[in-house]
Design a protein around this motif. Sequence first.
Motif, PDB file in Angstrom:
ATOM      1  N   UNK A  95       0.769  -1.418   0.032  1.00 11.90           N
ATOM      2  CA  UNK A  95       0.082   0.221  -0.186  1.00 11.90           C
ATOM      3  C   UNK A  95       0.935   1.295  -0.089  1.00 11.90           C
ATOM      4  N   UNK A  96       2.109   1.163   0.521  1.00  8.11           N
ATOM      5  CA  UNK A  96       3.055   2.252   0.737  1.00  8.11           C
ATOM      6  C   UNK A  96       3.348   2.959  -0.657  1.00  8.11           C
ATOM      7  N   UNK A  97       3.379   2.239  -1.695  1.00  2.00           N
ATOM      8  CA  UNK A  97       3.531   2.838  -3.002  1.00  2.00           C
ATOM      9  C   UNK A  97       2.408   3.390  -3.716  1.00  2.00           C
ATOM     10  N   UNK A  98       1.157   3.073  -3.366  1.00  2.77           N
ATOM     11  CA  UNK A  98      -0.202   3.534  -4.008  1.00  2.77           C
ATOM     12  C   UNK A  98      -0.789   4.517  -3.166  1.00  2.77           C
ATOM     13  N   UNK A  99      -0.540   4.728  -1.852  1.00  3.67           N
ATOM     14  CA  UNK A  99      -1.415   5.797  -1.089  1.00  3.67           C
ATOM     15  C   UNK A  99      -0.483   6.475  -0.230  1.00  3.67           C
ATOM     16  N   UNK A 100      -0.936   7.677  -0.398  1.00  5.28           N
ATOM     17  CA  UNK A 100      -0.186   8.802   0.496  1.00  5.28           C
ATOM     18  C   UNK A 100      -0.683   8.344   1.981  1.00  5.28           C
ATOM     19  N   UNK A 101       0.291   8.037   2.861  1.00  6.59           N
ATOM     20  CA  UNK A 101      -0.298   7.864   4.236  1.00  6.59           C
ATOM     21  C   UNK A 101      -0.902   8.832   5.122  1.00  6.59           C
ATOM     22  N   UNK A 102      -2.105   8.709   5.669  1.00  2.00           N
ATOM     23  CA  UNK A 102      -2.642   9.785   6.206  1.00  2.00           C
ATOM     24  C   UNK A 102      -1.958   9.957   7.583  1.00  2.00           C
ATOM     25  N   UNK A 103      -2.320  11.259   8.148  1.00  2.00           N
ATOM     26  CA  UNK A 103      -1.614  11.689   9.463  1.00  2.00           C
ATOM     27  C   UNK A 103      -2.370  11.075  10.551  1.00  2.00           C
ATOM     28  N   UNK A 104      -1.884  10.293  11.595  1.00  2.00           N
ATOM     29  CA  UNK A 104      -2.541   9.850  12.725  1.00  2.00           C
ATOM     30  C   UNK A 104      -1.789  10.578  13.954  1.00  2.00           C
ATOM     31  N   UNK A 105      -2.857  10.785  14.777  1.00  2.00           N
ATOM     32  CA  UNK A 105      -2.739  11.560  15.900  1.00  2.00           C
ATOM     33  C   UNK A 105      -2.871  10.703  17.255  1.00  2.00           C
ATOM     34  N   UNK A 106      -1.820  10.657  17.965  1.00  2.00           N
ATOM     35  CA  UNK A 106      -1.866  10.044  19.241  1.00  2.00           C
ATOM     36  C   UNK A 106      -2.420  11.246  20.399  1.00  2.00           C
ATOM     37  N   UNK A 107      -2.844  10.431  21.686  1.00  2.00           N
ATOM     38  CA  UNK A 107      -3.435  11.437  22.539  1.00  2.00           C
ATOM     39  C   UNK A 107      -2.555  12.496  22.980  1.00  2.00           C
ATOM     40  N   UNK A 108      -1.195  12.261  23.034  1.00  2.00           N
ATOM     41  CA  UNK A 108      -0.306  13.164  23.486  1.00  2.00           C
ATOM     42  C   UNK A 108       0.094  14.209  22.692  1.00  2.00           C
ATOM     43  N   UNK A 109      -0.652  14.287  21.487  1.00  2.00           N
ATOM     44  CA  UNK A 109      -0.515  15.459  20.346  1.00  2.00           C
ATOM     45  C   UNK A 109       0.508  14.874  19.260  1.00  2.00           C
TER      46      UNK A 109
ATOM     47  N   UNK B 165       2.005  13.439  16.172  1.00  2.00           N
ATOM     48  CA  UNK B 165       1.497  13.308  14.972  1.00  2.00           C
ATOM     49  C   UNK B 165       2.393  12.680  13.883  1.00  2.00           C
ATOM     50  N   UNK B 166       2.040  11.510  13.282  1.00  2.00           N
ATOM     51  CA  UNK B 166       3.125  10.761  12.223  1.00  2.00           C
ATOM     52  C   UNK B 166       2.170  10.200  11.016  1.00  2.00           C
ATOM     53  N   UNK B 167       2.852  10.531   9.786  1.00  2.00           N
ATOM     54  CA  UNK B 167       2.284  10.064   8.524  1.00  2.00           C
ATOM     55  C   UNK B 167       2.717   8.618   8.194  1.00  2.00           C
ATOM     56  N   UNK B 168       2.049   7.633   8.562  1.00  2.00           N
ATOM     57  CA  UNK B 168       2.483   6.219   8.079  1.00  2.00           C
ATOM     58  C   UNK B 168       1.419   5.094   8.138  1.00  2.00           C
TER      59      UNK B 168
END
Length: 330
Positions: free
Chosen positions: A300-314, A316-319
């Motif tokens: 999927x990593x070659x096909x789709x731009x990873x969305x940003x995920x946010x953790x409760x501590x603020x 954020x990472x895009x994977x």
Amino acid sequence: MSQHILSVENLTKHYVQKRSFVLRTQPGVVKAVDGIDFALPVGATLGLVGESGCGKSTTAKMLLRLEDPSAGKILFDGREVQAATGSDLRDYRTNVQAVFQDPYSSLNPRMRVDSIIAEPLIANRQVAAVEVRDAVAQVMGVVGLNPDWARRFPHEFSGGQRQRIAIARALVLRPRLMVLDEPVSALDVSIRAQILNLLMDLQDQFGLSYLLISHDLDVIAEMCAEIAVMYLGQIVEIGPARDIVANPRHPYTQALFSARLPAHPDGAANRIRLSGEIPSPLDPPSGCRFRTRCPHVMPICAEVLPPESELPNGQRASCHLLSEQSALSS
Ligand code: SF4
């Protein structure tokens, strides 16, 4: 007044590159900075970190209005910077100052130190000569330089002292934000801590906000409240510095921080070695830009731009790994 002194939204810098037979370049668009967002709270330090060529310095140039963005917005105190003209632009240039990496080349060798420090003051404010002299003497004292040395030339100072001169020059207008572009990387290791301590003292004393650009992760971990990690023109992870240092979530941040020496000699450095070179910003990989070097790459990593995920501590990472985890836990 905004609680963020600086914020950028979708900030983008693309350079159109022409074909050159001499330089052997192909036509195309170099995506130096590609849609980044971050916000710097008043009085805090945000660290921009990443390998060379990731877009850190281009970002600094746009903030300092040395380059125009191709798209996106820069907001200072909630007001759009690109729209500023006349006195608003002068205010911005007064409020935002920079300290660069190399104190050997950033100071004019033919100017005396008092003229170097006074130059921004004379250029931006109408002040009497006696006030200029007083301001220079005062700011030299603040940065730990003897004001009696004001008539000397830069070559009469050590590297650390020259960086103090550069800091005095940036400080003389009493800015609110300083862009620190690799401020200690040209200095001897023994001098670095002194300059970093000075910067932290000045922050406390004057309520300064810092955008700190560095490839030195120890400097970033020591100085910053927040960290933004850049890879190939994009921010891949951002959040509280202590959380990112202790528990980086993006595979690139994990690899970057795994290369730091352990704080204690008994500590193990489980270094993650990345294979391959950083791809060209002229032709970045599809989907996730880190996929050509990521140890966890999936189809999927070659096909789709990873969305940003946010953790409760603020943090954020895009994977895709993180978005999968949050889908499983919800
Ligand atoms: Fe690696 Fe895929 Fe995550 Fe990108 S999205 S960092 S390639 S696992």
